[in-house]
Design an enzyme around this catalytic site. Structure first.
Site, PDB file in Angstrom:
ATOM      1  N   TYR A 136     -17.467  15.758 -16.228  1.00 45.79           N
ATOM      2  CA  TYR A 136     -17.837  14.338 -16.135  1.00 45.79           C
ATOM      3  C   TYR A 136     -18.948  14.144 -15.080  1.00 45.79           C
ATOM      4  CZ  TYR A 136     -17.217   9.329 -15.447  1.00 45.79           C
ATOM      5  OH  TYR A 136     -17.430   7.981 -15.345  1.00 45.79           O
ATOM      6  N   ARG A 171       0.826  -1.211   0.000  1.00 48.06           N
ATOM      7  CA  ARG A 171       0.000   0.000   0.000  1.00 48.06           C
ATOM      8  C   ARG A 171       0.864   1.267   0.000  1.00 48.06           C
ATOM      9  NH1 ARG A 171      -1.894   1.729   4.421  1.00 48.06           N
ATOM     10  NH2 ARG A 171      -2.495  -0.302   5.277  1.00 48.06           N
ATOM     11  N   ASP A 208      -9.026  18.280 -15.611  1.00 50.24           N
ATOM     12  CA  ASP A 208      -9.292  16.911 -16.054  1.00 50.24           C
ATOM     13  C   ASP A 208      -9.032  16.898 -17.554  1.00 50.24           C
ATOM     14  OD1 ASP A 208     -10.396  14.516 -16.982  1.00 50.24           O
ATOM     15  OD2 ASP A 208     -11.880  14.443 -15.368  1.00 50.24           O
ATOM     16  N   LYS A 241      -9.645   5.325 -19.723  1.00 49.89           N
ATOM     17  CA  LYS A 241     -10.021   5.679 -21.086  1.00 49.89           C
ATOM     18  C   LYS A 241      -8.834   5.484 -22.042  1.00 49.89           C
ATOM     19  CE  LYS A 241     -13.612   6.570 -18.686  1.00 49.89           C
ATOM     20  NZ  LYS A 241     -13.967   7.873 -18.139  1.00 49.89           N
TER      21      LYS A 241
HETATM   22  C1  LIG Z   1     -14.336   8.364 -16.828  1.00 49.70           C
HETATM   23  C2  LIG Z   1     -13.993   9.737 -16.426  1.00 49.70           C
HETATM   24  C3  LIG Z   1     -13.736  10.069 -15.092  1.00 49.70           C
HETATM   25  C4  LIG Z   1     -13.856   9.065 -13.971  1.00 49.70           C
HETATM   26  O1  LIG Z   1     -12.897   8.062 -14.115  1.00 49.70           O
HETATM   27  P1  LIG Z   1     -13.110   6.553 -13.563  1.00 49.70           P
HETATM   28  O2  LIG Z   1     -11.827   5.910 -13.963  1.00 49.70           O
HETATM   29  O3  LIG Z   1     -14.312   6.002 -14.241  1.00 49.70           O
HETATM   30  O4  LIG Z   1     -13.290   6.654 -12.098  1.00 49.70           O
HETATM   31  C5  LIG Z   1     -13.393  11.371 -14.789  1.00 49.70           C
HETATM   32  N1  LIG Z   1     -13.299  12.305 -15.753  1.00 49.70           N
HETATM   33  C6  LIG Z   1     -13.553  12.036 -17.049  1.00 49.70           C
HETATM   34  C7  LIG Z   1     -13.443  13.113 -18.062  1.00 49.70           C
HETATM   35  C8  LIG Z   1     -13.899  10.749 -17.439  1.00 49.70           C
HETATM   36  O5  LIG Z   1     -14.160  10.477 -18.714  1.00 49.70           O
END
Ligand SMILES: *Cc1c(COP(=O)(O)O)cnc(C)c1O
Length: 405
Positions: free
Chosen positions: A124, A61, A190, A215
């Site tokens: 998101y 961890r 983000d 993604k």
């Molecule tokens: C999918 C996504 C998230 C969240 O990510 P997870 O891996 O599903 O927790 C946050 N921001 C954007 C732009 C996303 O596409």
């Protein structure tokens, strides 16, 4: 310095010569046997406060070498000092919020300040939900990109959160302008939709560049993960949060992400090429009212922002179905999803296959309707994540579904 394509393939591999390996080893150990108690205790103490291990890693961890190689590679791609990986994009966002709060508390020597976040919609869906629901004991002021300086409360605001290109409208926010308005308050961008291939927010003054690694970074739709590229000082704070909350990335996922990075640039560019073609054809189809794609911006401030901060328009396209009323637009948009034969009706993005989804009924369902509409997420809006199939096959599928509207 190497180009991103080259860095993506070679970064995070500096210990291979010593290890005598070519592919990254996957270290699944949960514990690391202690040979010297004194040095193990010292190492544990450093890691418990977010530092890197000195010798013994003690417990997984606190540190994992497979995950650390992916982090090093991602930091090189984002041109930041460090990066910290988490079990999901949402865990990464949560850690940034907690780290920003902790830093503010340390600075002011107080434990509760009624912490405040400034954020811009659209964003998101789950990030919107986390920032709105008060779960972390913080309040959020939602504002427009050009009124951030007015929304910021000195001494109270711990973080400014933006997403660009934004989910699901693919609209852009001017990163440098937001950083300027935020002053000494850290800005989180983000950058999931852009990937490090197309945009590097920390180079434009952001403190945190966040990716849902689920993604494009993973790229094959088989890993859930998050990562934050940042300075060494913030990385230490983020690792501290990760150690105490346990929002870890599994080493197998770390391995898959590190491998995914090697094809990131080729995948993004190939998908982007198809996205540009599809965006243009969608715009010309009579059943489509509007297309949101950075590659089709008319001359103006948004196009200027695009040129300044992105190297390409990316692989996501938003488009609105035409109808007489919002109800009809909503019905037609969901009908179109039912008529797809090749493209998958699914949330998520950045995988090798093309995905289409209807934000108003799925990903942004929890955003209050008025807020949703005000941020451009109309009832007829669909979000397309373009994959690596042949573009003519993709167009044929979209066209047959649109023609039957
Ligand atoms: C999918 C996504 C998230 C969240 O990510 P997870 O891996 O599903 O927790 C946050 N921001 C954007 C732009 C996303 O596409």
């Amino acid at each position: 310095m190497n180009h991103a394509e080259t860095t993506a393939i070679h970064a995070g591999r500096s210990d291979f010569a010593k290890l005598g390996c070519h592919a990254p080893p996957i270290d699944l150990s949960t514990t690391y046997p202690v040979d010297d108690l004194e040095t193990a205790r010292e190492s544990l103490n450093i890691m418990a406060h977010g530092g890197q291990p000195e010798g013994n890693s003690v417990y997984a961890r606190l540190h994992n070498p497979t995950v650390a190689r992916f982090e090093e590679a991602l930091a090189r791609l984002e041109q930041t000092e460090e990066a910290v990986a988490f079990g999901s994009g949402m865990a990464a966002l949560t850690a940034c919020l907690l780290a920003a709060r902790f830093k503010r508390q340390e600075m002011s020597k107080r434990t509760s300040l009624g912490e405040h976040v400034v954020a811009v919609r659209p964003i998101y869906g789950t990030s919107d939900h986390l920032l709105s629901n008060g779960l972390l004991g913080m309040t959020t002021t939602w504002t427009q990109p050009d009124t951030i300086s007015e929304a910021v409360r000195p001494g109270e605001t711990i973080l400014v959160v933006i997403e660009t290109p934004a989910n699901p409208t693919i609209s852009l926010v001017d990163i440098e302008d937001v950083v300027r308005q935020a002053g000494d308050i850290p800005v989180l961008v983000d950058s999931t939709f852009a990937t490090p291939v197309l945009q590097n927010p920390c180079s434009l003054g952001a403190s945190f560049t966040l990716h849902s690694a689920t993604k494009f970074l993973g790229g094959y739709g088989d890993v859930i993960a998050g990562v934050v590229a940042t300075s060494s000082i913030w990385a230490r704070a983020l690792r501290h949060v990760r150690v105490v909350t346990g929002a870890l990335l599994h080493p197998l996922a770390g391995y898959l992400l590190h491998r995914g990075l090697t094809t990131l640039a080729v995948r993004v560019k190939a998908a982007q090429e198809s996205a540009q073609i599809l965006a243009l054809r969608l715009k010309q189809h009579p059943a489509v009212k509007e297309v949101g794609y950075p590659g089709l911006l008319p001359c103006g401030p948004a196009a200027e922002t695009f040129k300044r901060q992105m190297k390409g328009p990316g692989a996501l396209v938003a488009f609105e179905i035409r109808g007489e009323t919002p109800e009809e637009e909503c019905r037609k948009a969901t009908q179109l999803l039912d008529r797809l034969q090749l493209i998958s009706h699914a949330v998520s993005l950045g995988a090798t296959d093309t995905l289409l989804q209807h934000p108003a009924s799925l990903t942004h369902f929890l955003v209050p309707r008025n807020e949703r509409l005000a941020s451009g997420i109309t009832d007829g809006l669909l979000r397309l994540s373009v994959g690596l199939e042949n573009v003519e096959d993709l167009w044929q599928d979209l066209r047959q579904a649109l023609d039957s509207m």
